[in-house]
Each structure stands twice: as structure tokens, then as C-alpha cells.
Design a protein around this motif. Structure first.
Motif, mmCIF file in Angstrom:
data_model
loop_
_atom_site.group_PDB
_atom_site.id
_atom_site.type_symbol
_atom_site.label_atom_id
_atom_site.label_comp_id
_atom_site.label_asym_id
_atom_site.label_seq_id
_atom_site.Cartn_x
_atom_site.Cartn_y
_atom_site.Cartn_z
ATOM 1 N N CYS A 1 -9.203 -3.097 -6.354
ATOM 2 C CA CYS A 1 -8.237 -2.154 -5.765
ATOM 3 C C CYS A 1 -8.099 -2.428 -4.265
ATOM 4 O O CYS A 1 -9.080 -2.378 -3.541
ATOM 5 N N CYS B 1 -8.756 3.516 -5.934
ATOM 6 C CA CYS B 1 -7.880 4.650 -5.583
ATOM 7 C C CYS B 1 -7.360 5.360 -6.825
ATOM 8 O O CYS B 1 -7.110 6.547 -6.810
ATOM 9 N N GLY B 2 -7.209 4.600 -7.923
ATOM 10 C CA GLY B 2 -6.749 5.225 -9.170
ATOM 11 C C GLY B 2 -5.244 5.419 -9.244
ATOM 12 O O GLY B 2 -4.740 5.913 -10.252
ATOM 13 N N ARG B 3 -4.506 5.058 -8.173
ATOM 14 C CA ARG B 3 -3.065 5.351 -8.150
ATOM 15 C C ARG B 3 -2.200 4.108 -7.959
ATOM 16 O O ARG B 3 -1.049 4.099 -8.358
ATOM 17 N N CYS B 4 -2.756 3.068 -7.352
ATOM 18 C CA CYS B 4 -1.918 1.905 -7.036
ATOM 19 C C CYS B 4 -1.566 1.125 -8.315
ATOM 20 O O CYS B 4 -2.120 1.393 -9.385
ATOM 21 N N CYS C 1 -4.648 -0.405 -9.967
ATOM 22 C CA CYS C 1 -5.493 0.550 -10.689
ATOM 23 C C CYS C 1 -4.848 0.955 -12.008
ATOM 24 O O CYS C 1 -5.529 1.100 -13.021
#
Ligand SMILES: [Zn+2]
Length: 359
Positions: free
Chosen positions: A67, A77-80, A83
Motif C-alpha cells: 500500500c 490504508c484499506g481504501r486505495c 488495497c
């Protein structure tokens, strides 16, 4: 099937972050420190019983490495886009390999593909990660090919090997990896997770956590799995107690040829069934039984077994579970455990329904 396709199946479209990992706080802390220091490269070997969380931890590590917007806590981040691709199992820099030949082995072709993949340049993060599930199932040729990769590490490449049985991973490979033993997660931690994540009532959370044998993957998998495991475990227990003595080895031999994950699951369920036998033997208190719906099966055994014998048999089962993951003498181990159960019953006067046919 491509390695990426396998990853898609494994991660099931769920964001995989360190905060998804249940237990294993020391390993997580170590990996976060490695990420923070910028020296996370190299080879890792995560080993421990099936379902304990080796794959989840490896995917969380891989997502954090790749990430480009990693947080200060060293979490993906879990959002990009990266990810999201990782969560779908489609991140171009994360490869998941598992046995898929007819013989159930990781083959030399898979390792060659992997080497070719690692030699390509990586995306935004600069890191490439390869996870090899059930690394103990590598053929000798595959292991030798992997050894070459380990000896000539390519830039920012990370290899994570996952294994249930450490002893079956060649020493030459073990010695080139940072090894992390992922121990079964304490039942109390699992209960907390099940209550928090699934909103389960305390009684079901306790039963599921107990029967999962410290493996979050099994605890989260649902009651269907629990029911099937208990049924299998009860079957094993009854066979081991009922059969003539000479038949016990036949049962152990059959289990020797079964899949390790299945043997481990069944043994850990047996431990929790026998735990109720022991609880009944000591206390005769129905409220202390975890498998309260099976009381009609378990209490009569507990009734016939002396408390001290019930505890030694429980210790034998606990030992057997540890030994089948660490050594290859599964047949011998199971013979010993089952003979201990039988002797716990036979020491008492009068036949027990289950042991009526024992010699
Ligand atoms: Zn991200």
C-alpha cells in the motif's frame, strides 16, 4: 489456474489488515516494526495449526507492504486502488501459491513461474510479495528451485511460506526464513472476537470458540462447520472406545492418511467433547458442560470415568494434537491417545455403553 486466481479465492473479497488478525499480537508487532524500519524484505515462515490465521496474517503483511498510503501504525490504508485489488485477490504485486497439482503438491512449474514473476519490476510501492500456502507440500524439485530464489534474493521481494508442519519443511529452507510460530489463540480472546464481530450470544460464542481449538478461521466459519466437526469427533471417539483393541491401530492408520487439517480439527473437537466428560466426572454439573446438547452422549461416559483418569485422557488428547502438527508419527500418536481413552474407561467396574464391545 493462475496464482492470482487462487489469491482471489483465498481472500474472499474482504479487506485484509492487521486489525483483521485475531490474536498473534507479538508477530503483528514484529512485522509492524519491520515495516517501520523499512527493512521488511526477505523470507518468512509462518507455521501453526490449520485455521490459526497464517494466511490472514500473510495477506495483512502483504497489503501493508504494497500500500503506497500505509498509515503511521504500519497498516494498509484499506481504501486505495492497491488495497481494493489486494482485497479482491487481484493485486499485481501479491501472488498466492497453493498446491494444485493432482497429487496435491506445490510443483516446480509453480516455483519457476514465481521466480519469473518476482523478477518483473513492482508497482508504486516497489515491493513484490509471494505467499506459498502449505509449503510443506512442495516437491523436492520445487523446494530446490525455491532455495535458489532464497539464496539470490531479488530487490524488494518478500516471500512468506505458510506451513502446518514445520518438520516437513526442508531444513535448508527453514534456515533461510524468519520463523514465526502462530500458536492457537486463547479461547477467551476468541469469545471476545465472536461477540464483537458477529454479535453472537455468549453461550454460542463460548461453544464455537471452544470447539475451534484456538483457530479463529474455524470459529468464524459458522455453526455448520462446528456441527460437522463435532459429529466427526464423536464418531472417532466412539470408534476408538467401542472397537476391539486390535482395531484401534486400523483407525489410527486411516487417520494417518487423512489431511492434516481434518485430523487437527477432529482432534481439537474431541478435546472439547472429552473436556465435558471430565467436567461431568468431577462435578456432575450440567451448567459446566460446553456441549450441553450432547449431554446424553457425554455424561454417561463421565459417570463411568474416575476424575483423575478423565484428566489424564484429556492430557493425552492435548498432547496428541500438539504432536500431530509437529511430528510425522501420527499413527503412533493417535494409537497412544486412543489407548489412554480406553484405559480411562476400562479401569472402572461395569461396562460402559460405548465400550461394551472392547476386548
Ligand atoms: Zn492502500
Amino acid at each position: 489456474m493462475s496464482a492470482k486466481g487462487q489469491a482471489a479465492r483465498k481472500s474472499e473479497g474482504r479487506p485484509v489488515r492487521f486489525s483483521d488478525v485475531v490474536g498473534h499480537a507479538r508477530a503483528v508487532a514484529w512485522l509492524r516494526r519491520a515495516l517501520a524500519s523499512g527493512r521488511a524484505g526477505g523470507a518468512y515462515l509462518f507455521y501453526g495449526p490449520p485455521g490459526v490465521g497464517k494466511g490472514t496474517l500473510a495477506l495483512a503483511f502483504a497489503a501493508a507492504l504494497t500500500c503506497p498510503h500505509r498509515t503511521d501504525e504500519q497498516e494498509a490504508c484499506g481504501r486505495c486502488g492497491g488495497c481494493r485489488a489486494a482485497a479482491r485477490g487481484q493485486h499485481p504485486d501479491i501472488t498466492w501459491i497453493e498446491p494444485h497439482s493432482e497429487a496435491g503438491n506445490v510443483t516446480i512449474e509453480q516455483i519457476r513461474d514465481l521466480r519469473a514473476h518476482l523478477s518483473l519490476s513492482a508497482g508504486a510501492s516497489g515491493w513484490k510479495v509471494a505467499i506459498i500456502d502449505r509449503a510443506e507440500r512442495m516437491t523436492l524439485q520445487a523446494a530446490n528451485a525455491l532455495l535458489k530464489t532464497l539464496e539470490e534474493p531479488a530487490g524488494q521481494a518478500v516471500l512468506v511460506l505458510l506451513a502446518g508442519e514445520l518438520a516437513l519443511v526442508p531444513e535448508t529452507i527453514q534456515s533461510r526464513c524468519l520463523r514465526f510460530y502462530l500458536a492457537p489463540v486463547p479461547v477467551s480472546d476468541l469469545v471476545r472476537e465472536l461477540e464483537a464481530r458477529l454479535g453472537l450470544p455468549p453461550e454460542e460464542a463460548r461453544a464455537r470458540a471452544a470447539l475451534a481449538g484456538g483457530c479463529p478461521g474455524r470459529a468464524l466459519a459458522g455453526m455448520e462447520g462446528v456441527t460437522a466437526r463435532r459429529k466427526a469427533a464423536l464418531g472417532w471417539m466412539q470408534e476408538a472406545l467401542d472397537a476391539p483393541a486390535r482395531e484401534v491401530d486400523r483407525l489410527a492408520k486411516a487417520a494417518d492418511q487423512a489431511d492434516l487439517a481434518q485430523v487437527d480439527e477432529t482432534l481439537s473437537a474431541m478435546i472439547w467433547l472429552w473436556r465435558d466428560v471430565a467436567a461431568w466426572s468431577w462435578t456432575k454439573r450440567p451448567d459446566l458442560m460446553i456441549n450441553s446438547d450432547l449431554r446424553d452422549h457425554l455424561a454417561p461416559i463421565g459417570q463411568k470415568v474416575a476424575p483423575e483418569k478423565a484428566v489424564s485422557a484429556l492430557e493425552a488428547l492435548l498432547g496428541a494434537r500438539r504432536m500431530v502438527s509437529e511430528y510425522t508419527s501420527r499413527r503412533l500418536t493417535l494409537n497412544w491417545a486412543w489407548m489412554t481413552l480406553r484405559s480411562a474407561l476400562k479401569a472402572e467396574k461395569g461396562p460402559v455403553t460405548l465400550a461394551a464391545r472392547s476386548g
